[in-house]
Design an enzyme around this catalytic site. Structure first.
Site, PDB file in Angstrom:
ATOM      1  CB  SER A 168      -7.485   8.304   9.194  1.00  0.00           C
ATOM      2  OG  SER A 168      -8.713   8.108   8.522  1.00  0.00           O
TER       3      SER A 168
ATOM      4  N   GLY B 217       0.783  -1.221   0.000  1.00  0.00           N
ATOM      5  CA  GLY B 217       0.000   0.000   0.000  1.00  0.00           C
ATOM      6  C   GLY B 217       0.818   1.277   0.000  1.00  0.00           C
TER       7      GLY B 217
ATOM      8  CE1 TYR C  50     -11.634  -2.607  19.627  1.00  0.00           C
ATOM      9  CE2 TYR C  50     -13.059  -4.156  18.469  1.00  0.00           C
ATOM     10  CZ  TYR C  50     -11.915  -3.358  18.514  1.00  0.00           C
ATOM     11  OH  TYR C  50     -11.068  -3.331  17.423  1.00  0.00           O
TER      12      TYR C  50
END
Length: 257
Positions: free
Chosen positions: A144, A14, A166
């Site tokens: 991000s 990536g 979570y």
């Protein structure tokens, strides 16, 4: 050749692999901090086929393990290599609840704490390099826009390991928010210390990579609408269209060469 040395974490696929290729193309010595040495060998061979003069090395690094981070930093600091640029790129995203080797929620451990520790352990080497070379050092945290997905409490320090509460996307956003806060505070401290090093965070945009392996629906949409890192970081031969390179990779270099 630039005479610069950089560490790129998560460099075997990536954005990390493409960042490594572009920096190597610009004459930067790139040290890949990666967990899979076999994959690193493949990336290095691919880069050398395209760029015979590239200087690319690999060192084992598991960011979810404090022991591994300390070992990596110790070995690098002992190598005698300078360190001009640190790109904290590696991350995992929206995975099921898991604990790291140090019993910390895996996304927070890998995306934030591992890079936080790594940066601190390499900081003296970066300061020495910037001082001796008279070139500005640069630290880049890969964050991000997903930091907006964090829990309503933002960073739940007292619930980091609470499996019952979570949420994979909230946990990812939490770790990305931590990356941003880390870069902001680090930048403040470096300026206060008078160090010739900048610290920044970036949002890379929507890029089709194996980061989406835990999110099948999102991955399907990315395959249709997303961008490939090799396309997004377009070839330097077409400079007018290489905006991502100019911002991410090449923008690391102008005041350093």
């Amino acid at each position: 050749m630039t005479g610069l040395t950089t560490i790129v974490t998560g460099a075997t696929s990536g954005i990390g692999a493409e960042t490594t290729r572009v920096l190597a193309l610009r004459g930067v010595h790139v040290v890949m901090g990666i967990g899979n040495l076999a994959a690193a060998k493949d990336v290095k061979e691919s880069i050398l086929k395209e760029i015979p003069f590239a200087k690319v090395d690999a060192m084992e690094l598991d960011l979810s393990s404090f022991e591994s981070v300390k070992k990596f930093a110790s070995e690098f600091n002992s190598s005698g290599l300078p360190l001009n640029i640190l790109i904290n790129n590696a991350e995992i995203m929206a995975c099921p609840f898991m604990l790291s080797k140090d019993n910390i929620e895996l996304q927070f451990a890998t995306n934030h704490l591992g890079h936080f520790l790594l940066t601190n352990l390499l900081l003296d080497t970066m300061k020495k390099t910037s001082c001796e070379s008279k070139k500005e050092g640069r630290i880049v945290n890969h964050s991000s826009e997903a930091h907006c997905f964090s829990y309503s409490e933002r960073i739940c320090f007292d619930k980091i390991n609470d499996e019952s509460s979570y949420n994979s996307w909230h946990a990812y956003g939490q770790s990305k928010l931590a990356n941003m806060l880390h870069a902001n505070e680090l930048a403040r401290c470096l300026k206060e210390d008078g160090a010739n090093i900048t610290a920044n965070f970036l949002h890379p945009g929507a890029i089709t990579t194996n980061l989406f392996c835990h999110t099948s629906v999102v991955n399907a949409q990315m395959n249709i609408h997303g961008r490939n890192p090799e396309i997004c970081l377009s070839r330097l031969q077409d400079k007018e269209n290489s905006l991502a390179i100019e911002f991410h990779a090449s923008s690391l270099l102008p005041r350093m060469i």
